[in-house]
Design an enzyme around this catalytic site. Structure first.
Site, PDB file in Angstrom:
ATOM      1  N   SER A 164      -2.786 -17.325   8.496  1.00 20.31           N
ATOM      2  CA  SER A 164      -2.242 -17.691   7.190  1.00 20.31           C
ATOM      3  C   SER A 164      -0.760 -18.037   7.304  1.00 20.31           C
ATOM      4  O   SER A 164      -0.291 -19.040   6.742  1.00 20.31           O
ATOM      5  CB  SER A 164      -2.429 -16.540   6.199  1.00 20.31           C
ATOM      6  OG  SER A 164      -3.788 -16.277   5.968  1.00 20.31           O
TER       7      SER A 164
ATOM      8  N   HIS B 142       6.611 -14.889   4.065  1.00 16.16           N
ATOM      9  CA  HIS B 142       6.051 -13.680   3.458  1.00 16.16           C
ATOM     10  C   HIS B 142       5.857 -13.864   1.951  1.00 16.16           C
ATOM     11  O   HIS B 142       4.830 -13.485   1.385  1.00 16.16           O
ATOM     12  CB  HIS B 142       6.983 -12.482   3.690  1.00 16.16           C
ATOM     13  CG  HIS B 142       6.737 -11.737   4.959  1.00 16.16           C
ATOM     14  ND1 HIS B 142       7.131 -12.205   6.190  1.00 16.16           N
ATOM     15  CD2 HIS B 142       6.121 -10.543   5.189  1.00 16.16           C
ATOM     16  CE1 HIS B 142       6.780 -11.330   7.113  1.00 16.16           C
ATOM     17  NE2 HIS B 142       6.170 -10.317   6.537  1.00 16.16           N
TER      18      HIS B 142
END
Length: 469
Positions: free
Chosen positions: A264, A287
């Site tokens: 991801s 993040h």
């Protein structure tokens, strides 16, 4: 008279050693060879003397096809040659389509494959097309440009490795510029790009560059360009597109959940619009996008220079204190990392002194909590993820007192005083490191994930998050 046979054969890129034995055998048994004069010249060295040559110039494909059918109608064995593979921008589709459109029984038709120019280019570059890929020609002689442009956009947005044929010519100079513009809307400027000119021929040249850096004006009809996908990388001058062999624990030592997170993060990194983010800020930004699935954060994520790196150094030194405005921020921090570095986390909302101070001063409880925290832990990292009043209080303290905390993360969310609180904080942080989510977006989960990013910054280069999940 019996109908002859037409064999449409790919002769490869021009290197005699790359002609398949099957094609060489077909040519040796032919009565006639038909082709573009440059392609006839490429095989002249091993073309048998008894074979009749029939060549034409550029753009005379229909004339060559008609000649092949005329010769075959005389019972002759005809080989029509194309460079590379005859089915990739070659003569095979024209020959077969003419036969299909005639509606009558014609000569026997055979198509023999050849090594295409993009395959040779890929081999010279390393292994760039080892995953899903597509091939696009920028020539609009046969295809309307609006169709080509839609295909370019689809390839770019779908993250295909993309090989480009016919990128430019003397008269078609602007299309490759538009190609670059369209791809940069979907791919990072740092995406690896390889350009091979005259692939497989004596004057072959190879250029390795990036999507943002390649010069469109250096390409011509003899160039093949390969643009990598979001996972393509360069190593030892080789362009490599991973297939995924190292995703699983038995190969790279990561747990399945961590492997998903790694993939991801790498996907997010490949889809960022800019490639000039500082490493520490980029790590925290990735993040944040991973937490929110919102790429708008690339435009509103703001930090003072080196802020995340500074927070990482101070948090991992041991014994640091984090102050949060609400318990939701506290609950989002990685517990294993807090324990490893001996970090204490305090939220003053539940402190019995807060209601009394708020009532006495006519301020909100979060403001009162920040006042108490600033007195008791002036060196802490202040993390505000919910209350703009808490951020405004902290900004005022920074502006009017000698408060000098480790840093501030300002990410309150909402509609009242939210934008103003963040602007006030940036103005007040003259020397204090800060990370701010501009505008109305933010939230407790965003504030917490930025702290988690700072604590794990050592993993940024390897793009291996999730150690403490």
């Amino acid at each position: 008279m019996n109908q002859g046979r037409i064999i449409v054969a790919g002769i490869g890129p021009g290197d005699e050693s790359m002609v398949t034995p099957q094609v060489r055998h077909a040519v040796s048994e032919a009565d006639d060879v038909v082709g573009y004069h440059r392609y006839i010249n490429l095989i002249e060295g091993w073309l048998p003397a008894h074979v009749s040559r029939h060549s034409t110039g550029m753009t005379h494909e229909r004339a060559r096809a008609d000649k092949a059918f005329a010769l075959a109608s005389e019972g002759r064995n005809v080989v029509v040659v194309s460079s590379g593979d005859a089915g990739i921008y070659g003569m095979a589709p024209l020959i077969l389509e003419l036969c299909a459109r005639s509606g009558v029984s014609g000569p026997e038709l055979v198509v023999l494959p050849g090594i295409s120019a993009f395959q040779v280019a890929a081999a010279r570059l390393g292994a760039p097309v080892s995953h899903d890929f597509c091939v696009i020609s920028l020539s609009d002689l046969m295809t309307p440009w609006d169709v080509i442009e839609r295909r370019i956009g689809a390839a770019a947005s779908a993250d295909f490795v993309t090989a480009v044929y016919n990128p430019a010519s003397r008269d078609r100079y602007w299309q490759i510029h538009r190609f670059k513009e369209l791809f940069l809307q979907h791919r990072s400027a740092s995406t690896p790009v390889g350009i091979v000119r005259q692939a497989g021929r004596d004057d072959e040249s190879v250029v390795r560059t990036t999507l943002g850096s390649f010069d469109p004006d250096t390409l011509d009809m003899f160039s093949v360009m390969i643009v990598g996908n979001s996972s393509t990388f360069m190593s030892d001058n080789r362009m490599i597109t991973p297939r995924g062999y190292f995703r699983h624990q038995e190969h790279d030592g990561t747990r399945p959940g961590q492997s998903i997170m790694i993939n991801s993060f790498r996907t997010i990194a490949g889809l960022l619009k800019r490639d000039d983010h500082a490493c520490d800020a980029k790590w925290a930004l990735i993040h944040t996008i991973h937490t929110t699935a919102d790429f708008e954060f690339e435009d509103i994520f703001q930090t003072s220079p080196g802020a995340v790196a500074t927070l990482h150094r101070k948090l991992t030194a041991g014994g640091a204190v984090i102050i949060t405005d609400v318990t939701m921020v506290q609950s989002g921090l990685r517990k294993a990392a807090l324990k490893r570095y001996g970090i204490r986390v305090h939220c003053y909302l539940t402190d019995p002194r807060v209601p009394e101070l708020a009532a006495a001063e006519g301020i909100t409880r979060t403001q009162a909590g920040i006042r108490l925290a600033a007195k008791e832990y002036p060196d802490a990292l202040f993390v505000i993820g919910n209350a703009p009043t808490a951020l405004m209080e902290l900004a005022d303290l920074l502006h009017t007192t000698d408060l000098s905390p480790m840093g501030v993360i300002g990410a309150p969310v909402g509609f009242v005083n939210v934008v103003e609180s963040k602007l006030r904080l940036k103005a007040a942080c003259r020397i204090t490191p800060y990370v701010v989510i501009a505008g109305r977006k933010g939230g407790s989960s965003v504030a917490a994930t930025i702290v988690n990013a700072a604590m794990s910054l050592e993993d940024a280069q390897a793009m291996k998050p999730g150690r403490d999940v």
